[in-house]
Design a protein around this motif. Sequence first.
Motif, PDB file in Angstrom:
ATOM      1  N   GLU A  10       1.050  -0.891  -0.203  1.00 22.39           N
ATOM      2  CA  GLU A  10      -0.420  -0.001   0.126  1.00 22.39           C
ATOM      3  C   GLU A  10       1.025   1.374  -0.220  1.00 22.39           C
ATOM      4  O   GLU A  10       0.682   1.994  -0.957  1.00 22.39           O
ATOM      5  N   ARG A  13       2.619   2.020  -3.625  1.00 25.18           N
ATOM      6  CA  ARG A  13       1.820   2.221  -4.270  1.00 25.18           C
ATOM      7  C   ARG A  13       1.121   3.689  -4.998  1.00 25.18           C
ATOM      8  O   ARG A  13       1.271   4.464  -4.120  1.00 25.18           O
ATOM      9  N   ARG A  18      -4.533   5.142  -3.905  1.00 30.41           N
ATOM     10  CA  ARG A  18      -5.422   5.360  -3.132  1.00 30.41           C
ATOM     11  C   ARG A  18      -6.664   5.627  -3.140  1.00 30.41           C
ATOM     12  O   ARG A  18      -7.379   5.704  -1.959  1.00 30.41           O
ATOM     13  N   GLU A 252      -6.840  -4.568  -4.548  1.00 24.28           N
ATOM     14  CA  GLU A 252      -7.164  -4.949  -3.366  1.00 24.28           C
ATOM     15  C   GLU A 252      -7.301  -6.576  -2.926  1.00 24.28           C
ATOM     16  O   GLU A 252      -7.366  -7.604  -2.868  1.00 24.28           O
ATOM     17  N   ASP A 329     -12.082  -3.653  -5.221  1.00 29.00           N
ATOM     18  CA  ASP A 329     -11.393  -2.981  -4.527  1.00 29.00           C
ATOM     19  C   ASP A 329     -12.630  -2.147  -3.282  1.00 29.00           C
ATOM     20  O   ASP A 329     -12.663  -0.876  -2.986  1.00 29.00           O
TER      21      ASP A 329
END
Length: 404
Positions: A10, A13, A18, A252, A329
């Motif tokens: 995470e 990325r 995000r 995700e 996601d």
Amino acid sequence: MDTAHDQAREQDRDPAERDPEERKRRLRRRLERLIGIAATEGNSLVPLRNGDEIFPAMLESIRSAEHTVDMMTFVYWRGAIAREFAEALADRARAGVRVRLLLDGFGCRPIEEDLLELMDRAGVQVVWFRRPLWLSPLKQNHRCHRKVLVVDEEVAYTGGVGIAEEWCGDARDASEWRDTHVRVRGPAVDGIAAAFAQNWAECAPVLFDERDRFVEHEPRGDAVVQVVRGSAAFGWQDMQTLLRVVLESARERVRLATAYFAPDPYFVELLCATARRGVAVDLLLPGRYTDQRVCRLAGQRYYEELTACGVRVWEYQPTMMHAKIVTVDGVAALVGSTNLNRRSLDHDEEVMLAVLDEDFTATLDGHFEEDLARSVRVEGRRWQRRPVRQRLRELSVVPIRRFL
């Protein structure tokens, strides 16, 4: 995030990825450019779970129709609910509403003759899509699997449900199938109506008349929706592109529920590649309650490969799992008539909603969690030790996999 690996992934990325709004924007542009269908804004969607929610909503819309009712289905079988729909459609036709009903010539064969006579006498326009006796063997293999209801050009329904007693109830036992339908208001209604029109045009000489008002749609909500229509074709088609784009865009979590899982090696590798990329992939399938055991065997052949690459495979226990849903996601969802099998992806007329809306997706994710609580996970190591008889059954369906 559950692990240090997930936390590191995470952090590495792109910060833009995000942001849920940025994720939706990117996915929307990929879908629009690669499929060539513009998404619409300002839609309201209500997910309806199982017959206890689905059938009353559809019947209420039909009974309140003032101008037009357009309906098509792959399944119109028997039972009290089949009669209730026939009577509702007939009542609206007698009241002067234009009512059109398209039935697939193969899937709707069990419909009772007296229901057809009832609707015909009332003025319902009933047509059949590719009745087998009229067709070559090749064309018979391409069916209309879409489930669509459009009322007064303002509200539409689509999803997985058929008109039969198997879908009644709330998935409480083996006699009540598990399924999901969606009620849509807003500009996306036009895309669903176009799915009906596309198939009606093949079966009837009049495509539209003075009853069609071609209404303008006011914004009814915040959901962005792309309506994707799959049609029988040789080679790659839009439904396969849709699934490929959402899987390759996932970062995700992907959750997939399907009634019929008979993939080819390419799609299995697509799922595995998604899992190997660090995405949590859950695949929910029917368990022992299924109306297509051959199709289940075709999917079970890939359980070992899927579990080995990290895909979590689940089998639903209470009844037949008939929903066709993908969530990605927490921001995007696919729902409609398409199964993850070669029949849906290669041979049949299908319709799918690609929805970019966090609230809608959260509701479907919540339903998925509840379904997993009633499911059994397939353990990879245990599946590797399955009996030789089971392996032979799986191999026996390989020659007919593309027709399942």
